[in-house]
Design a protein around this motif. Structure first.
Motif, PDB file in Angstrom:
ATOM      1  N   LYS A 195       3.277  -1.142  -0.185  1.00 20.58           N
ATOM      2  CA  LYS A 195       4.714  -1.410  -0.223  1.00 20.58           C
ATOM      3  C   LYS A 195       5.266  -1.702   1.171  1.00 20.58           C
ATOM      4  CE  LYS A 195       7.116   0.836  -3.230  1.00 20.58           C
ATOM      5  NZ  LYS A 195       7.884   1.876  -3.973  1.00 20.58           N
ATOM      6  N   SER A 196       4.780  -0.974   2.167  1.00 23.89           N
ATOM      7  CA  SER A 196       5.293  -1.173   3.523  1.00 23.89           C
ATOM      8  C   SER A 196       4.877  -2.527   4.100  1.00 23.89           C
ATOM      9  CB  SER A 196       4.804  -0.058   4.444  1.00 23.89           C
ATOM     10  OG  SER A 196       3.410  -0.163   4.671  1.00 23.89           O
ATOM     11  N   MET A 197       3.797  -3.104   3.559  1.00 26.86           N
ATOM     12  CA  MET A 197       3.356  -4.423   4.034  1.00 26.86           C
ATOM     13  C   MET A 197       4.319  -5.528   3.617  1.00 26.86           C
ATOM     14  SD  MET A 197      -0.720  -4.252   3.195  1.00 26.86           S
ATOM     15  CE  MET A 197      -1.753  -2.900   3.773  1.00 26.86           C
TER      16      MET A 197
ATOM     17  N   VAL B 264       4.778  -4.473 -10.630  1.00 24.37           N
ATOM     18  CA  VAL B 264       5.565  -3.482 -11.379  1.00 24.37           C
ATOM     19  C   VAL B 264       5.564  -2.133 -10.662  1.00 24.37           C
ATOM     20  CG1 VAL B 264       5.754  -2.214 -13.560  1.00 24.37           C
ATOM     21  CG2 VAL B 264       5.143  -4.641 -13.584  1.00 24.37           C
ATOM     22  N   VAL B 265       4.373  -1.662 -10.303  1.00 29.63           N
ATOM     23  CA  VAL B 265       4.216  -0.297  -9.790  1.00 29.63           C
ATOM     24  C   VAL B 265       4.673  -0.158  -8.341  1.00 29.63           C
ATOM     25  CG1 VAL B 265       2.518   1.502  -9.292  1.00 29.63           C
ATOM     26  CG2 VAL B 265       2.375   0.218 -11.427  1.00 29.63           C
ATOM     27  N   GLU B 266       4.352  -1.136  -7.502  1.00 29.01           N
ATOM     28  CA  GLU B 266       4.686  -1.038  -6.084  1.00 29.01           C
ATOM     29  C   GLU B 266       6.027  -1.678  -5.728  1.00 29.01           C
ATOM     30  OE1 GLU B 266       3.241   0.718  -3.935  1.00 29.01           O
ATOM     31  OE2 GLU B 266       1.158   0.982  -4.509  1.00 29.01           O
TER      32      GLU B 266
ATOM     33  N   LEU C  46      -4.037 -10.087 -12.959  1.00 30.18           N
ATOM     34  CA  LEU C  46      -3.569  -8.845 -13.582  1.00 30.18           C
ATOM     35  C   LEU C  46      -3.358  -7.744 -12.545  1.00 30.18           C
ATOM     36  CD1 LEU C  46      -5.741  -8.826 -16.826  1.00 30.18           C
ATOM     37  CD2 LEU C  46      -3.331  -9.443 -16.595  1.00 30.18           C
ATOM     38  N   LEU C  47      -4.221  -7.701 -11.536  1.00 31.62           N
ATOM     39  CA  LEU C  47      -4.043  -6.750 -10.445  1.00 31.62           C
ATOM     40  C   LEU C  47      -2.683  -6.966  -9.782  1.00 31.62           C
ATOM     41  CD1 LEU C  47      -5.223  -4.673  -8.313  1.00 31.62           C
ATOM     42  CD2 LEU C  47      -5.894  -6.719  -7.017  1.00 31.62           C
ATOM     43  N   GLN C  48      -2.367  -8.229  -9.459  1.00 27.71           N
ATOM     44  CA  GLN C  48      -1.109  -8.519  -8.778  1.00 27.71           C
ATOM     45  C   GLN C  48       0.097  -8.265  -9.674  1.00 27.71           C
ATOM     46  OE1 GLN C  48      -1.578 -12.204  -6.104  1.00 27.71           O
ATOM     47  NE2 GLN C  48      -3.532 -12.135  -7.197  1.00 27.71           N
ATOM     48  N   PHE C  49      -0.043  -8.570 -10.964  1.00 27.94           N
ATOM     49  CA  PHE C  49       1.022  -8.257 -11.920  1.00 27.94           C
ATOM     50  C   PHE C  49       1.299  -6.755 -11.937  1.00 27.94           C
ATOM     51  CE2 PHE C  49       1.856  -6.443 -16.092  1.00 27.94           C
ATOM     52  CZ  PHE C  49       3.059  -7.036 -16.424  1.00 27.94           C
ATOM     53  N   PHE C  50       0.239  -5.967 -12.039  1.00 28.02           N
ATOM     54  CA  PHE C  50       0.365  -4.511 -12.094  1.00 28.02           C
ATOM     55  C   PHE C  50       1.035  -3.974 -10.825  1.00 28.02           C
ATOM     56  CE2 PHE C  50      -1.447  -0.298 -11.123  1.00 28.02           C
ATOM     57  CZ  PHE C  50      -1.070   0.406 -12.253  1.00 28.02           C
ATOM     58  N   LEU C  51       0.610  -4.450  -9.674  1.00 29.02           N
ATOM     59  CA  LEU C  51       1.206  -4.003  -8.416  1.00 29.02           C
ATOM     60  C   LEU C  51       2.656  -4.448  -8.296  1.00 29.02           C
ATOM     61  CD1 LEU C  51      -1.796  -4.667  -6.008  1.00 29.02           C
ATOM     62  CD2 LEU C  51      -1.020  -2.446  -6.877  1.00 29.02           C
TER      63      LEU C  51
ATOM     64  N   VAL D 216      -0.732   6.615 -12.540  1.00 30.87           N
ATOM     65  CA  VAL D 216      -0.825   5.744 -13.715  1.00 30.87           C
ATOM     66  C   VAL D 216      -2.289   5.600 -14.112  1.00 30.87           C
ATOM     67  CG1 VAL D 216      -0.343   3.457 -14.664  1.00 30.87           C
ATOM     68  CG2 VAL D 216       1.235   4.467 -12.991  1.00 30.87           C
ATOM     69  N   ASP D 217      -2.608   5.911 -15.366  1.00 31.14           N
ATOM     70  CA  ASP D 217      -3.967   5.744 -15.880  1.00 31.14           C
ATOM     71  C   ASP D 217      -4.144   4.300 -16.348  1.00 31.14           C
ATOM     72  OD1 ASP D 217      -4.618   8.417 -15.453  1.00 31.14           O
ATOM     73  OD2 ASP D 217      -3.919   9.025 -17.446  1.00 31.14           O
ATOM     74  N   VAL D 218      -5.075   3.588 -15.738  1.00 31.53           N
ATOM     75  CA  VAL D 218      -5.301   2.173 -16.045  1.00 31.53           C
ATOM     76  C   VAL D 218      -6.626   2.041 -16.795  1.00 31.53           C
ATOM     77  CG1 VAL D 218      -5.451  -0.166 -15.132  1.00 31.53           C
ATOM     78  CG2 VAL D 218      -4.069   1.560 -13.935  1.00 31.53           C
TER      79      VAL D 218
END
Length: 626
Positions: free
Chosen positions: A311-313, A528-530, A521-526, A284-286
């Motif tokens: 994700k495994s965490m 969705v993505v993770e 925003l970092l946590q929001f993005f993760l 994903v290009d951010v």
């Protein structure tokens, strides 16, 4: 049958363990989505789409409306934007940040007894950037006239029913407001009464602002009558604001109240188009704005986190929270020392800061058994083939890190006597954002701010002046790239975001909250993505904030701004075992039921050809789709 039902329940639990039912619904749209900080302003954006405007037109309309409604910003503030242009398939960055005026030097502010420029008043003001940025975006990428785009804002200036949050903010700040005659005239509609501010639902009239907006429309009309093009007519209005009678009254009103802004300062300023900065995170290009914002801090953090299996965490496990906290601290330490206005020397080492190799080196500093209170800036220069000219300064730097408790509320939203218990109320008052997208492919993400209440209104313009000077430093040992000087932009917290996947828009997102913006925003993005959350789940999900960084907004003394190592704000829903594990790692815990500013976002569903809008339940933010 019983066994099948049990299996279904188990599968559902696995999928939704971190993606709970939301308090607000997803906004679905086939043709367009418009989201911003106030319901009336979102309605204005929807009205613009219904007129046939594109996403840029709608975003500009919402920007004008929110400025008029004092949604913790006003017309004299600053605007930062990312625009995806479907014709070129490129992301464009708009720099609508004002600059320090004539006479705004470190020596001047130190002579006034400041360690940082002031939070409020005319000396806190950079030149206004929002009007110019709005007109630039509209002229170059919109389709409607300025008159059409300003129509809702002008109707509001003629009188709109003020919501309780803004009305109460005025009342809380009335003692400050009374210091400035033009602010007092506009805001205190019941002078001498016990409550001098407007009441909730009261029709709030801004005659001076309406006159200013009318002048802009008049300039556009006159240019069109002379045969000018749509773009040139809009820029005629631009010239009237920055070089004509509006500028003259703005400067007169500023100087009368002790401000520094000159006519030359306004005439010399202009919005800039820039190449955004970008990193790729797992395909994903951010995209973020350049280093005059804090935006690259999220890009640096993503580069660091790419070295771990998040994700495994598990979502918001103690290990996940600890890893993100440490990664953010490493990136914020770099932000605090290396970011600044790229148009001024020295040149920031962004190539090194955003390199994957540098991120891997920084990731190697993370210890998984405890918080590191001594995290400092790294040395990115070798990663761009250079020698760091600031090694001596980095050694000299070394303010004591105070670990005492500090209020976590976004600083520019703290009211008199505010405490951590008022965190949720402060979030309701936060700087706005706007997200807009249409079926043609235009996408806009904006984080405007500045000129929030208590604002100093410049003369009879009705325009509140920016307070963004406070984001400069006066001491190069804190940040040699961000020392105030005339014509320079401060390094701001404001940070719209956009992400592309397979060359197509994937996410457009933004949030209010000062130094917490890129954390949230970092946590929001993760999310969705993770963790496969949908856009509304990700916007409402519990997150956390670190205060192990230098504050960008706040008091005028060094002690007001110092990092608070180990301090973490957690959501009330954090399980007891996670709390205990974090305490063992050396964290100082605080809690609240709202741990993020209002996140607004749009997800692009290419499978079904639709738009998904998300607007968190943390404020007044509101979206409409069609």
């Amino acid at each position: 049958m019983k066994h099948i039902l049990t299996l279904v329940i188990l599968l559902t639990t696995t999928v939704s363990a971190w993606a709970q039912q939301t308090q607000k619904p997803v906004i679905h749209g086939k043709n367009w989505v418009a989201i911003t900080g106030k319901p009336l302003a979102a309605t204005a954006g929807a009205m613009t789409f219904q007129k046939g405007g594109n996403a840029v037109d709608a975003a500009c309309t919402m920007l004008a409306a929110t400025c008029t409604m004092w949604d913790v910003l006003s017309w004299g503030g600053e605007t930062q934007a990312l625009i995806y242009n479907p014709k070129t398939k490129k992301v464009i960055a708009i720099n609508g940040m004002g600059v320090a005026p004539t006479g705004a030097t470190a020596k001047f502010f130190k002579s006034q007894g400041y360690n940082f420029p002031p939070q409020y008043g005319p000396l806190a003001a950079t030149t206004p950037g929002t009007p110019g940025a709005l007109m630039h975006m509209l002229a170059n990428y919109g389709t409607l006239s300025l008159e059409q785009v300003l129509a809702p804002a002008m109707e509001m200036a003629a009188g709109y029913p003020m919501e309780a949050q803004t009305a109460n903010s005025i009342e809380k700040n009335k003692d400050l407001i009374k210091q400035w005659p033009y602010s007092k005239k506009v805001f205190l509609t019941h002078p001498g009464e016990e409550r001098e501010a407007p009441e909730a639902g009261e029709i709030f009239v801004q005659k001076d602002l309406l006159q200013t907006l009318t002048k802009l429309v008049e300039a556009e009309r006159e240019a069109l009558k002379k045969g000018k093009s749509r773009k040139d007519a809009i820029m005629a209005a631009y010239d009237r604001f920055y070089k004509g009678d509006i500028a003259e009254e703005f400067v007169r009103g500023s100087k009368e109240q002790g401000g520094l802004i000159t006519m030359q300062d306004l005439a010399n300023w202009k919005p800039l188009e820039e190449e955004p900065l970008m990193v790729n995170y797992k395909g994903v290009d951010v995209y973020k704005l350049q280093q005059w914002t804090q935006g690259p801090v999220m890009l640096q953090t993503l580069n660091i986190l790419e070295n771990f299996d998040l994700k495994s965490m598990g979502y918001n496990s103690s290990k996940y929270i600890h890893t993100l906290y440490q990664a953010m601290n490493l990136s914020f330490a770099d932000r605090d020392f290396y970011y600044g206005d790229s148009y001024f020397a020295p040149q920031e080492p962004m190539k090194g800061l955003l390199s994957k190799a540098y991120a891997k080196q920084r990731a190697g500093l993370i210890s998984f058994d405890k918080n590191n209170p001594a995290i400092g800036p790294g040395d990115p220069y070798p990663f761009e083939g250079k020698k760091n000219p600031y090694l001596k300064l980095l050694k000299k730097r070394g303010f004591e890190m105070d670990t005492t408790r500090r209020n976590f509320a976004p600083t520019h939203d703290i009211r008199n006597g505010s405490s951590l218990n008022e965190y949720q109320e402060n979030l309701l008052l936060g700087t706005t954002t706007m997200e807009a997208a249409d079926k043609e492919g235009w996408v806009v993400s904006i984080t405007p701010s500045g000129g929030w209440i208590p604002a100093t209104i410049a003369g009879n313009t009705g325009i509140g002046m920016s307070q963004r000077m406070q984001s400069f430093v006066l001491d190069e040992s804190i940040n040699p790239f961000n020392v105030v000087e005339p014509g320079k932009r401060p390094r701001v917290t404001l940070t719209p975001s956009m992400a592309l996947k397979d060359g197509k828009p994937f996410l457009s997102f933004a949030v209010q909250g000062g130094d917490t913006q890129d954390q949230n925003l970092l946590q929001f993005f993760l999310n969705v993505v993770e963790f496969n959350m949908n856009v509304q789940q990700a916007a409402e999900a519990a997150n956390f904030n670190t205060n192990q960084l230098w504050l960008s907004l706040g008091g005028t003394k060094t002690d007001d701004r110092k990092p608070k190592p180990g301090q973490i704000l957690l959501n009330d829903s954090t399980p007891e075992n996670v709390r205990n594990e974090l305490k063992k790692m050396g964290y100082i815990l605080s809690f609240d039921d709202r741990t993020s500013g209002p996140i607004n976002a749009i997800f692009f569903d290419w499978k079904h050809g639709s738009l998904w809008g998300g607007s968190s339940n943390h404020g007044e933010d509101y979206g409409i789709g069609w």
